[in-house]
Design an enzyme around this catalytic site. Structure first.
Site, PDB file in Angstrom:
ATOM      1  N   SER A  70      37.571  50.271  41.289  1.00  0.00           N
ATOM      2  CA  SER A  70      36.348  50.987  41.661  1.00  0.00           C
ATOM      3  C   SER A  70      35.291  49.973  42.093  1.00  0.00           C
ATOM      4  O   SER A  70      35.517  48.761  42.029  1.00  0.00           O
ATOM      5  CB  SER A  70      35.835  51.798  40.474  1.00  0.00           C
ATOM      6  OG  SER A  70      35.290  50.915  39.516  1.00  0.00           O
ATOM      7  N   LYS A  71      34.158  50.488  42.496  1.00  0.00           N
ATOM      8  CA  LYS A  71      33.049  49.646  42.960  1.00  0.00           C
ATOM      9  C   LYS A  71      32.705  48.548  41.951  1.00  0.00           C
ATOM     10  O   LYS A  71      32.264  47.471  42.333  1.00  0.00           O
ATOM     11  CB  LYS A  71      31.802  50.520  43.190  1.00  0.00           C
ATOM     12  CG  LYS A  71      31.810  51.232  44.521  1.00  0.00           C
ATOM     13  CD  LYS A  71      30.852  50.542  45.504  1.00  0.00           C
ATOM     14  CE  LYS A  71      31.086  50.932  46.940  1.00  0.00           C
ATOM     15  NZ  LYS A  71      32.036  50.055  47.623  1.00  0.00           N
ATOM     16  N   ARG A  72      32.893  48.884  40.673  1.00  0.00           N
ATOM     17  CA  ARG A  72      32.609  47.908  39.618  1.00  0.00           C
ATOM     18  C   ARG A  72      33.374  46.602  39.828  1.00  0.00           C
ATOM     19  O   ARG A  72      32.941  45.533  39.420  1.00  0.00           O
ATOM     20  CB  ARG A  72      33.080  48.470  38.263  1.00  0.00           C
ATOM     21  CG  ARG A  72      32.014  49.114  37.453  1.00  0.00           C
ATOM     22  CD  ARG A  72      32.535  49.576  36.110  1.00  0.00           C
ATOM     23  NE  ARG A  72      33.906  50.080  36.106  1.00  0.00           N
ATOM     24  CZ  ARG A  72      34.902  49.500  35.463  1.00  0.00           C
ATOM     25  NH1 ARG A  72      34.707  48.390  34.798  1.00  0.00           N
ATOM     26  NH2 ARG A  72      36.114  50.047  35.485  1.00  0.00           N
TER      27      ARG A  72
END
Ligand code: GLU
Length: 472
Positions: free
Chosen positions: A251-253
């Site tokens: 994910s973006k994380r």
């Protein structure tokens, strides 16, 4: 004929996960002499956007996965956008309704939410077995006049096992009682995902549905629809999820997630292509760098792994460096254009010859080679080798200037020889060569001093040494 498809919803830029799914579809189709199709699933009008469609199709093309059929290139099975196919679905929904395989459901969302809550409270599976499943079409038509709100549901079987053989996950089995009467259309002419996908795959003669494992739970529903409609069953292959380094879903994380972002970070399309192919698959030997042709040649579904595929950025960096080193300088110059706006092609090529072996991605270039475009600001602490005093640095630089001026007209090889001889006399060569290199580049780490002089030229090098001298 093997026909595979990628069916993205244009609700965001091309995601790495979608690109990897597309790649496996592409490799499989090409390996089998089949066709790779792009179908845009844009029925969610509010979230779909043409700019994302463009980004997805261009991104696939940039990666080297040109589609054989799709909304831009056309084909015999079009249109390839679901929004242009709305008329296609209606007769199939009507067919299921008339055969009592589907029905109108008039429950309000509130009622359904309450039902779900109650089932959950009593620790039962939140499955909707609809009270309207057995009403006749006539009754339903009367109710439709009275109530505006309805959806169309598939009348599921009770107590049935739905099984299929997945090329990756092998034998999978689902219980129809845990699925219930699932919805297939919001309106008679507004099909939902599971319904539209089944109709499109049939009409487009898709032989293999290769997609992310997050779609496994949709497959039994799709199989039930295929059976009810008398369609041909495709072969399924559900690919493992892509995980970040902490083993949670990418994910973006974890950093960049879209293909565009990787492009802007200076990754080459070939390395991303190669890297993504290894996200959940391997050639069965220890090769890691494989060209597109080699990947097509070695690809097989049997070698797709079940477990999650870790996205290892260090590996991508390494691989990208390898691909950068395989480029010709002319190709590299072209690829570097967006990162280094340099007018002189010759000058750029000389710089790239120096840096080709040092960089892992093109975006490192501006910071690494800025000193070729502007004089560095002199800093006496940077000029200091070990514990040299200011006076010692000064005298080293004076010596450097003297030698360089004397040998102005000489070839760089001679200049190098003269400097190395002088440095040799000093016991520790760094006493001469460190101030030289750091005065020229203004950096702790850079290419070697003679390589820099050969690009900057003697005059500019003298100027930089003089600036350095003044800073002490
Ligand atoms: N539009 C769906 C998605 O983007 C397609 C799923 C499928 O391949 O069936 O996930």
């Amino acid at each position: 004929m093997i026909r595979t498809r990628i069916a993205p919803s244009p609700t965001g830029n091309l995601h790495i996960g979608t690109a990897r799914t597309a790649l496996f579809n592409y490799l499989f189709a090409k390996k089998m002499g089949g066709r790779f199709i792009v179908r845009i699933e844009d029925t969610d009008i509010e979230r779909s956007n043409k700019k994302f469609e463009k980004n997805i199709i261009e991104g696939l093309k940039w990666l080297g996965m040109g589609e054989d059929e799709g909304p831009l290139v056309g084909g015999d099975y079009g249109p390839y956008r679901q929004s242009e196919r709305t008329k296609t679905y209606k007769p199939y929904i009507e067919k299921l309704l008339s055969e009592s395989k589907a029905f109108y459901c008039f429950h309000s969302e509130k009622e359904l939410a309450e039902e779900k809550e109650n089932l959950m409270k009593s620790k039962k599976h939140p499955v909707h077995l609809c009270e309207y499943r057995n009403i006749s079409l006539e009754e339903a038509n009367i109710l439709r006049e009275a109530k505006n709100d309805y959806i169309i549901r598939f009348k599921n079987h009770v107590g049935r096992k739905i099984t299929f053989n997945d090329l990756v996950r092998k034998d999978l089995s689902f219980d129809s009682d845990l699925i219930g009467d699932f919805s297939i259309a919001k309106r008679i002419d507004v099909p939902l995902y599971n319904f539209a996908v089944v109709v499109d795959d049939e009409i487009m003669e898709i032989s293999h549905v290769i997609r992310g494992e997050d779609h496994i739970s949709n497959t039994p529903k799709q199989l039930l629809l295929i059976e009810a409609l008398g369609f041909k069953k495709p072969t399924y292959a559900h690919l493992p999820l892509i995980l970040g380094s902490d083993r949670s879903k990418l994910s973006k994380r974890h950093g960049a997630t879209s293909v565009d972002e990787y492009k802007d970070l200076g990754y080459l399309s070939e390395s991303l292509f190669n890297f993504m192919a290894l996200l959940g698959w391997n050639p069965g030997d220890d090769r890691e760098i494989l060209s597109k042709e080699e990947l097509i040649e070695s690809f097989s579904m049997e070698k797709v792994q079940k477990s999650g595929a870790i996205f290892d950025l260090n590996k991508l960096d390494w691989m990208n460096g390898e691909y950068i080193r395989r480029k010709s300088i002319a190709e590299l110059a072209k690829l570097s254009q967006p990162f280094l706006k340099v007018k002189s092609k010759k000058y750029l090529e000389k710089i790239l010859e120096l840096e080709q072996s040092r960089i892992k991605k093109l975006s490192e270039l501006p910071e690494k080679v800025d000193y070729f475009f502007k004089e560095p600001s002199a800093d006496k602490d940077l000029l200091r080798w070990k514990n040299m005093t200011d006076e010692e640095i000064k005298s080293s630089i004076k010596k450097l200037l003297e030698l360089l001026k004397e040998n102005k007209e000489q070839d760089i090889k001679i200049i190098e020889k003269v400097f190395l001889e002088e440095a040799g006399k000093m016991g520790d060569r760094g006493r001469l060569l460190w101030p030289l290199r750091s005065a020229l580049s203004g950096k702790k780490a850079s290419a070697g001093p003679f390589e820099i002089i050969s690009i900057l030229g003697v005059e500019q090098s003298i100027k930089r040494l003089e600036n350095a001298l003044q800073s002490i």
